[in-house]
Motif scaffolding. Structure first.
Motif, mmCIF file in Angstrom:
data_model
loop_
_atom_site.group_PDB
_atom_site.id
_atom_site.type_symbol
_atom_site.label_atom_id
_atom_site.label_comp_id
_atom_site.label_asym_id
_atom_site.label_seq_id
_atom_site.Cartn_x
_atom_site.Cartn_y
_atom_site.Cartn_z
ATOM 1 N N ALA A 39 0.831 -1.205 0.000
ATOM 2 C CA ALA A 39 0.000 0.000 0.000
ATOM 3 C C ALA A 39 0.864 1.254 0.000
ATOM 4 O O ALA A 39 0.581 2.217 -0.720
ATOM 5 C CB ALA A 39 -0.927 -0.009 1.220
ATOM 6 N N GLU A 40 1.938 1.238 0.771
ATOM 7 C CA GLU A 40 2.840 2.387 0.804
ATOM 8 C C GLU A 40 3.538 2.574 -0.549
ATOM 9 O O GLU A 40 3.701 3.696 -1.030
ATOM 10 C CB GLU A 40 3.880 2.197 1.910
ATOM 11 N N ALA A 41 3.952 1.461 -1.165
ATOM 12 C CA ALA A 41 4.635 1.539 -2.459
ATOM 13 C C ALA A 41 3.716 2.089 -3.546
ATOM 14 O O ALA A 41 4.162 2.804 -4.447
ATOM 15 C CB ALA A 41 5.147 0.160 -2.855
ATOM 16 N N LEU A 42 2.422 1.768 -3.436
ATOM 17 C CA LEU A 42 1.453 2.205 -4.431
ATOM 18 C C LEU A 42 0.825 3.554 -4.095
ATOM 19 O O LEU A 42 0.159 4.162 -4.937
ATOM 20 C CB LEU A 42 0.351 1.152 -4.576
ATOM 21 N N GLY A 43 0.987 3.989 -2.864
ATOM 22 C CA GLY A 43 0.393 5.246 -2.433
ATOM 23 C C GLY A 43 -1.112 5.181 -2.270
ATOM 24 O O GLY A 43 -1.820 6.142 -2.579
ATOM 25 N N VAL A 44 -1.593 4.024 -1.801
ATOM 26 C CA VAL A 44 -3.033 3.829 -1.606
ATOM 27 C C VAL A 44 -3.274 3.274 -0.211
ATOM 28 O O VAL A 44 -2.344 2.951 0.523
ATOM 29 C CB VAL A 44 -3.619 2.861 -2.666
ATOM 30 N N SER A 45 -4.555 3.125 0.142
ATOM 31 C CA SER A 45 -4.891 2.522 1.426
ATOM 32 C C SER A 45 -4.751 1.005 1.337
ATOM 33 O O SER A 45 -4.544 0.441 0.254
ATOM 34 C CB SER A 45 -6.334 2.875 1.807
ATOM 35 N N ALA A 46 -4.894 0.346 2.459
ATOM 36 C CA ALA A 46 -4.731 -1.106 2.491
ATOM 37 C C ALA A 46 -5.882 -1.842 1.806
ATOM 38 O O ALA A 46 -5.691 -2.948 1.295
ATOM 39 C CB ALA A 46 -4.607 -1.571 3.946
ATOM 40 N N MET A 47 -7.068 -1.244 1.757
ATOM 41 C CA MET A 47 -8.242 -1.959 1.267
ATOM 42 C C MET A 47 -8.122 -2.444 -0.177
ATOM 43 O O MET A 47 -8.332 -3.627 -0.456
ATOM 44 C CB MET A 47 -9.497 -1.113 1.439
ATOM 45 N N PRO A 48 -7.754 -1.579 -1.150
ATOM 46 C CA PRO A 48 -7.636 -2.088 -2.517
ATOM 47 C C PRO A 48 -6.503 -3.090 -2.685
ATOM 48 O O PRO A 48 -6.588 -4.002 -3.513
ATOM 49 C CB PRO A 48 -7.394 -0.820 -3.349
ATOM 50 N N VAL A 49 -5.453 -2.955 -1.883
ATOM 51 C CA VAL A 49 -4.351 -3.919 -1.933
ATOM 52 C C VAL A 49 -4.821 -5.272 -1.419
ATOM 53 O O VAL A 49 -4.545 -6.316 -2.028
ATOM 54 C CB VAL A 49 -3.145 -3.420 -1.116
ATOM 55 N N ARG A 50 -5.551 -5.272 -0.325
ATOM 56 C CA ARG A 50 -6.055 -6.520 0.247
ATOM 57 C C ARG A 50 -6.959 -7.251 -0.751
ATOM 58 O O ARG A 50 -6.870 -8.464 -0.927
ATOM 59 C CB ARG A 50 -6.806 -6.225 1.551
ATOM 60 N N GLU A 51 -7.826 -6.499 -1.437
ATOM 61 C CA GLU A 51 -8.729 -7.107 -2.413
ATOM 62 C C GLU A 51 -7.951 -7.639 -3.611
ATOM 63 O O GLU A 51 -8.240 -8.734 -4.120
ATOM 64 C CB GLU A 51 -9.764 -6.076 -2.875
ATOM 65 N N ALA A 52 -6.952 -6.901 -4.076
ATOM 66 C CA ALA A 52 -6.139 -7.354 -5.201
ATOM 67 C C ALA A 52 -5.382 -8.628 -4.854
ATOM 68 O O ALA A 52 -5.312 -9.565 -5.660
ATOM 69 C CB ALA A 52 -5.157 -6.257 -5.611
ATOM 70 N N LEU A 53 -4.835 -8.681 -3.653
ATOM 71 C CA LEU A 53 -4.105 -9.872 -3.226
ATOM 72 C C LEU A 53 -5.038 -11.062 -3.082
ATOM 73 O O LEU A 53 -4.665 -12.203 -3.403
ATOM 74 C CB LEU A 53 -3.374 -9.599 -1.912
ATOM 75 N N ARG A 54 -6.254 -10.829 -2.627
ATOM 76 C CA ARG A 54 -7.229 -11.917 -2.527
ATOM 77 C C ARG A 54 -7.472 -12.534 -3.901
ATOM 78 O O ARG A 54 -7.531 -13.754 -4.045
ATOM 79 C CB ARG A 54 -8.537 -11.387 -1.947
ATOM 80 N N ARG A 55 -7.592 -11.692 -4.912
ATOM 81 C CA ARG A 55 -7.820 -12.190 -6.273
ATOM 82 C C ARG A 55 -6.589 -12.918 -6.814
ATOM 83 O O ARG A 55 -6.708 -13.935 -7.507
ATOM 84 C CB ARG A 55 -8.198 -11.024 -7.191
ATOM 85 N N LEU A 56 -5.402 -12.429 -6.489
ATOM 86 C CA LEU A 56 -4.184 -13.078 -6.955
ATOM 87 C C LEU A 56 -3.959 -14.421 -6.260
ATOM 88 O O LEU A 56 -3.426 -15.352 -6.859
ATOM 89 C CB LEU A 56 -2.987 -12.153 -6.749
ATOM 90 N N VAL A 57 -4.373 -14.518 -5.021
ATOM 91 C CA VAL A 57 -4.330 -15.806 -4.320
ATOM 92 C C VAL A 57 -5.297 -16.783 -4.988
ATOM 93 O O VAL A 57 -4.980 -17.961 -5.188
ATOM 94 C CB VAL A 57 -4.665 -15.628 -2.824
ATOM 95 N N ALA A 58 -6.475 -16.303 -5.365
ATOM 96 C CA ALA A 58 -7.455 -17.152 -6.050
ATOM 97 C C ALA A 58 -6.920 -17.634 -7.399
ATOM 98 O O ALA A 58 -7.271 -18.733 -7.852
ATOM 99 C CB ALA A 58 -8.764 -16.391 -6.239
ATOM 100 N N GLU A 59 -6.069 -16.826 -8.048
ATOM 101 C CA GLU A 59 -5.473 -17.213 -9.321
ATOM 102 C C GLU A 59 -4.226 -18.070 -9.137
ATOM 103 O O GLU A 59 -3.559 -18.403 -10.117
ATOM 104 C CB GLU A 59 -5.119 -15.968 -10.138
ATOM 105 N N ARG A 60 -3.880 -18.389 -7.903
ATOM 106 C CA ARG A 60 -2.735 -19.224 -7.569
ATOM 107 C C ARG A 60 -1.411 -18.542 -7.889
ATOM 108 O O ARG A 60 -0.376 -19.189 -8.015
ATOM 109 C CB ARG A 60 -2.817 -20.586 -8.272
ATOM 110 N N ALA A 61 -1.443 -17.235 -8.019
ATOM 111 C CA ALA A 61 -0.223 -16.474 -8.251
ATOM 112 C C ALA A 61 0.540 -16.239 -6.950
ATOM 113 O O ALA A 61 1.770 -16.124 -6.950
ATOM 114 C CB ALA A 61 -0.549 -15.139 -8.907
ATOM 115 N N LEU A 62 -0.196 -16.128 -5.835
ATOM 116 C CA LEU A 62 0.388 -15.895 -4.518
ATOM 117 C C LEU A 62 -0.285 -16.808 -3.506
ATOM 118 O O LEU A 62 -1.365 -17.362 -3.768
ATOM 119 C CB LEU A 62 0.193 -14.433 -4.100
ATOM 120 N N VAL A 63 0.350 -16.957 -2.352
ATOM 121 C CA VAL A 63 -0.267 -17.690 -1.248
ATOM 122 C C VAL A 63 -0.323 -16.765 -0.040
ATOM 123 O O VAL A 63 0.574 -15.943 0.187
ATOM 124 C CB VAL A 63 0.505 -18.978 -0.873
ATOM 125 N N LEU A 64 -1.380 -16.891 0.720
ATOM 126 C CA LEU A 64 -1.575 -16.081 1.915
ATOM 127 C C LEU A 64 -0.889 -16.757 3.093
ATOM 128 O O LEU A 64 -1.164 -17.911 3.406
ATOM 129 C CB LEU A 64 -3.074 -15.917 2.181
#
Length: 224
Positions: free
Chosen positions: A48-73
């Motif tokens: 969020a700091e690197a992107l200059g945004v709040s945590a909420m859109p980052v959390r949602e983006a990561l949730r989708r990337l985890v669903a795509e098997r790109a990342l693991v939580l």
């Protein structure tokens, strides 16, 4: 805190694009182009700091990337690239080969002169990146070449499947490029372009398969 700040892909926000859409697109592209090193955990706060945004859109983006098997939580605050085994890597390379050879073959129907000229320009940019030993440009121009070859139709079904594989294999591209001169002695893009011009489906399939094998398939030796 993150172990080290990530060098995320720069993606300007498009007109009409929401913050959430932009964050997801930028993080997805960063994973696909290998900006998330294998084994390194990153935090929602750090991204969020690197992107200059709040945590909420980052959390949602990561949730989708985890669903795509790109990342693991790892927990509610950290993610990382999934561990790679030789078996999983071999399956991903096989999936890449099957999907991309078929997508390339289907591109023959739309490979007119302007289509081929665009690919030639992208191939020249890729060659320039290799000549300059610019890793970031090498990855980006390679992705651009393949995306342009496969993604010529708005209703393309194969391209989203191909991108799903790229997401899972992308973090290992830098490892593959370390041995580029040894494993990639032949310009497979040039072979693909020649096959397109000749409308030779068999030669095109061979070029794409060899491109994947020489470009990243050799990592099976290190993962085995």
């Amino acid at each position: 805190m993150d172990a080290s700040p990530l060098d995320l892909v720069f993606e300007p926000r498009l007109h009409g694009e929401t913050v959430q859409q932009w964050v997801f697109r930028r993080l997805r592209r960063s994973v696909m182009s290998g900006r998330f090193p294998p084994g390194q955990a990153v935090t929602i706060r750090g991204l969020a700091e690197a992107l200059g945004v709040s945590a909420m859109p980052v959390r949602e983006a990561l949730r989708r990337l985890v669903a795509e098997r790109a990342l693991v939580l790892l927990d509610n605050r950290r993610v990382r690239v999934p561990e790679m085994t030789a078996r999983r890597f071999e399956e991903l390379v096989t999936a890449r080969t099957l999907l991309e050879c078929e997508a390339a073959a289907r591109a023959l129907k739309i490979a007119d002169a302007p289509f081929r000229r665009r690919l030639v320009a992208l191939d020249r940019a890729s060659d320039a990146a290799v000549e300059a030993n610019d890793t970031e440009a090498m990855i980006e121009t390679n992705l651009a070449f393949h995306a342009a070859l496969y993604g010529g139709r708005a209703d393309n079904v194969l391209m989203p499947l191909i991108e799903s594989v790229w997401l899972q294999i992308g973090p290992f591209m830098r490892m593959a490029l370390a041995d580029l001169e040894r494993y990639y002695p032949v310009d497979r893009h040039a072979e693909a372009l020649a096959a397109l011009a000749a409308k030779d489906e068999a030669a095109l399939r061979r070029a794409i398969e060899a491109d994947i094998r020489d470009g990243i398939g050799h990592l099976l030796e290190k993962l085995g």
